[in-house]
Write a protein that holds these residues in place. Structure first.
Motif, short mmCIF file in Angstrom:
data_model
loop_
_atom_site.label_atom_id
_atom_site.label_comp_id
_atom_site.label_asym_id
_atom_site.label_seq_id
_atom_site.Cartn_x
_atom_site.Cartn_y
_atom_site.Cartn_z
N SER A 45 0.85 -1.19 0.00
CA SER A 45 0.00 0.00 0.00
C SER A 45 0.88 1.24 0.00
N LEU A 46 0.26 2.40 -0.18
CA LEU A 46 1.01 3.65 -0.07
C LEU A 46 1.69 3.75 1.28
N SER A 47 0.98 3.34 2.32
CA SER A 47 1.53 3.41 3.68
C SER A 47 2.75 2.52 3.84
N ASP A 48 2.72 1.34 3.23
CA ASP A 48 3.86 0.43 3.30
C ASP A 48 5.10 1.06 2.64
N ILE A 49 4.88 1.64 1.47
CA ILE A 49 5.99 2.26 0.75
C ILE A 49 6.53 3.45 1.53
N HIS A 50 5.63 4.27 2.05
CA HIS A 50 6.06 5.42 2.85
C HIS A 50 6.85 4.98 4.07
N GLU A 51 6.38 3.94 4.74
CA GLU A 51 7.06 3.45 5.93
C GLU A 51 8.46 2.94 5.61
N ALA A 52 8.61 2.27 4.48
CA ALA A 52 9.93 1.77 4.09
C ALA A 52 10.91 2.92 3.85
N LEU A 53 10.44 3.96 3.17
CA LEU A 53 11.30 5.12 2.93
C LEU A 53 11.60 5.87 4.23
N ALA A 54 10.56 6.11 5.02
CA ALA A 54 10.73 6.86 6.27
C ALA A 54 11.67 6.12 7.22
N SER A 55 11.56 4.79 7.28
CA SER A 55 12.43 4.01 8.14
C SER A 55 13.88 4.07 7.68
N HIS A 56 14.08 3.98 6.38
CA HIS A 56 15.43 3.99 5.82
C HIS A 56 16.16 5.30 6.13
N TYR A 57 15.44 6.41 6.07
CA TYR A 57 16.07 7.73 6.22
C TYR A 57 15.79 8.39 7.58
N ALA A 58 15.31 7.61 8.54
CA ALA A 58 14.85 8.18 9.81
C ALA A 58 15.92 8.99 10.52
N ARG A 59 17.19 8.60 10.42
CA ARG A 59 18.25 9.28 11.16
C ARG A 59 19.18 10.08 10.26
N GLU A 60 18.74 10.33 9.03
CA GLU A 60 19.60 11.04 8.09
C GLU A 60 19.40 12.56 8.21
N PRO A 61 20.49 13.31 8.36
CA PRO A 61 20.36 14.76 8.55
C PRO A 61 19.96 15.54 7.30
N PHE A 62 20.22 14.95 6.11
CA PHE A 62 19.98 15.71 4.88
C PHE A 62 18.83 15.16 4.03
N VAL A 63 18.22 14.07 4.46
CA VAL A 63 17.12 13.47 3.70
C VAL A 63 15.86 13.45 4.56
N GLU A 64 14.78 13.95 3.98
CA GLU A 64 13.49 13.99 4.68
C GLU A 64 12.43 13.29 3.83
N VAL A 65 11.57 12.53 4.47
CA VAL A 65 10.43 11.92 3.78
C VAL A 65 9.18 12.65 4.25
N ALA A 66 8.50 13.32 3.33
CA ALA A 66 7.29 14.06 3.69
C ALA A 66 6.23 13.09 4.20
N SER A 67 5.45 13.53 5.16
CA SER A 67 4.37 12.68 5.67
C SER A 67 3.31 12.49 4.58
N LEU A 68 2.54 11.42 4.73
CA LEU A 68 1.46 11.19 3.77
C LEU A 68 0.43 12.30 3.81
N SER A 69 0.19 12.86 4.98
CA SER A 69 -0.78 13.95 5.08
C SER A 69 -0.26 15.20 4.37
N GLU A 70 1.03 15.47 4.48
CA GLU A 70 1.61 16.61 3.75
C GLU A 70 1.48 16.39 2.25
N ALA A 71 1.78 15.19 1.80
CA ALA A 71 1.70 14.89 0.37
C ALA A 71 0.25 15.00 -0.14
#
Length: 317
Positions: free
Chosen positions: A228-254
């Motif tokens: 689902s969209l949520s699964d894909i978002h979670e995979a990206l957000a988890s991968h970059y969770a501690r990265e200082p220069f990469v942000e994953v916009a929330s689904l609500s923002e998108a």
């Protein structure tokens, strides 16, 4: 007294070289060294500069970059190559610290680092976490679409857009290019994206200087498992969770967005990822936003330099 590391930019007069220098000049944790302009084409003077520096950043065409590397016989010199020449070459570390958990350490320990291409940065940032999470099968045929400011096309394209006297001057606000599908970033997208099938890459250029969008459209039904969209978002957000220069916009923002400005992160070393789509459509539109001259070039080079010299990763950024 501790000696500050000496940094030499070979090709500092070019677009990327100038922006790297702007990010480094005035820093107190390193010293910039430059070759006498009158001796830039003197091979002995250039070789001396390359071998005397602690770190060299190559902002040169591919062949000139290979030539520069061949001139370096001091094993202590650390090299960052901003050209395409070594992005999939053996013995070179790919300079995208956010690639996986081990990449930052590999860059820090390396003496040879290839700076990623601007388009490739966005494409790999979207695809690699999903391949690693077994959401995208490595052999799935992918298509990446992108638009960049004209500085992403190199000197010839910059001249065409900025010089009204140039023979090929045009006022077209937008156009596609690389029509043979052989863009120079494709090999690194495939290699570092973890893809077994050569992806289709369709770039375009707009009449603005810098800023970039890279897109990866997907059919959810073609992915591994029931995604689902949520699964894909979670995979990206988890991968970059501690990265200082990469942000994953929330689904609500998108969901609240109706458009996305390619110039939105200009002047920064940031990369922002978006997951667009609707659950009932069975489709998702992944988008990476970055400055092609920032995280896509000069900012990335400075980030890699900091890691290689053991300095604060965000210094100058």
């Amino acid at each position: 007294m501790t000696t500050l590391p000496k940094v030499f930019i070979d090709g500092e007069a070019g677009t990327t070289g100038l922006q790297i220098r702007e990010r480094l000049v005035g820093r107190k944790d390193l010293q910039m060294v430059s070759i006498d302009p009158d001796r830039r084409k003197d091979p002995l003077a250039r070789k001396a500069m390359l071998n005397d520096a602690d770190a060299v950043i190559l902002c040169l065409p591919d062949d000139a970059a290979r030539e520069a590397v061949a001139l370096i016989d001091n094993p202590a010199v650390k090299v960052i190559d901003a050209s395409t020449a070594h992005r999939t070459a053996a013995g070179w570390t790919y300079g995208f610290p956010e690639l996986d958990e081990a990449q930052r350490g590999k860059i820090a320990a390396s003496t040879r680092v290839s700076n990623p291409g601007c388009y490739a940065t966005g494409a790999i940032a979207l695809a690699r976490p999903l391949v690693s999470a077994d959401i995208i099968a490595p052999d799935l045929p992918l298509s990446f679409n992108a638009v960049s400011g004209y500085t992403g096309g190199g000197k010839a394209m910059i001249a065409e857009f900025e010089d009204e006297a140039a023979p090929n001057y045009t006022r077209a606000p937008y156009r596609i290019y690389a029509l043979t599908l052989n863009h120079k970033h494709v090999p690194e997208i495939q290699s570092h994206g973890g893809l077994l099938t050569r992806p289709i890459f369709t770039p375009a250029v707009g009449r603005y200087a810098q800023g970039m969008l890279v897109e990866l459209p997907l059919h959810l039904g073609m992915l591994n498992g029931s995604q689902s969209l949520s699964d894909i978002h979670e995979a990206l957000a988890s991968h970059y969770a501690r990265e200082p220069f990469v942000e994953v916009a929330s689904l609500s923002e998108a969901r609240a967005m109706t458009t996305l400005d390619p110039e939105g992160l200009n002047g920064t070393n940031r990369l922002k990822l978006f997951v667009f789509g609707a659950e009932d459509s069975g489709q998702v539109r992944l988008v990476a936003l970055l400055d092609n001259l920032g995280k896509g070039a000069s900012g990335a080079a400075v980030q890699n330099l900091n890691l290689m010299l053991g300095l604060k990763e965000g210094a100058g950024l």
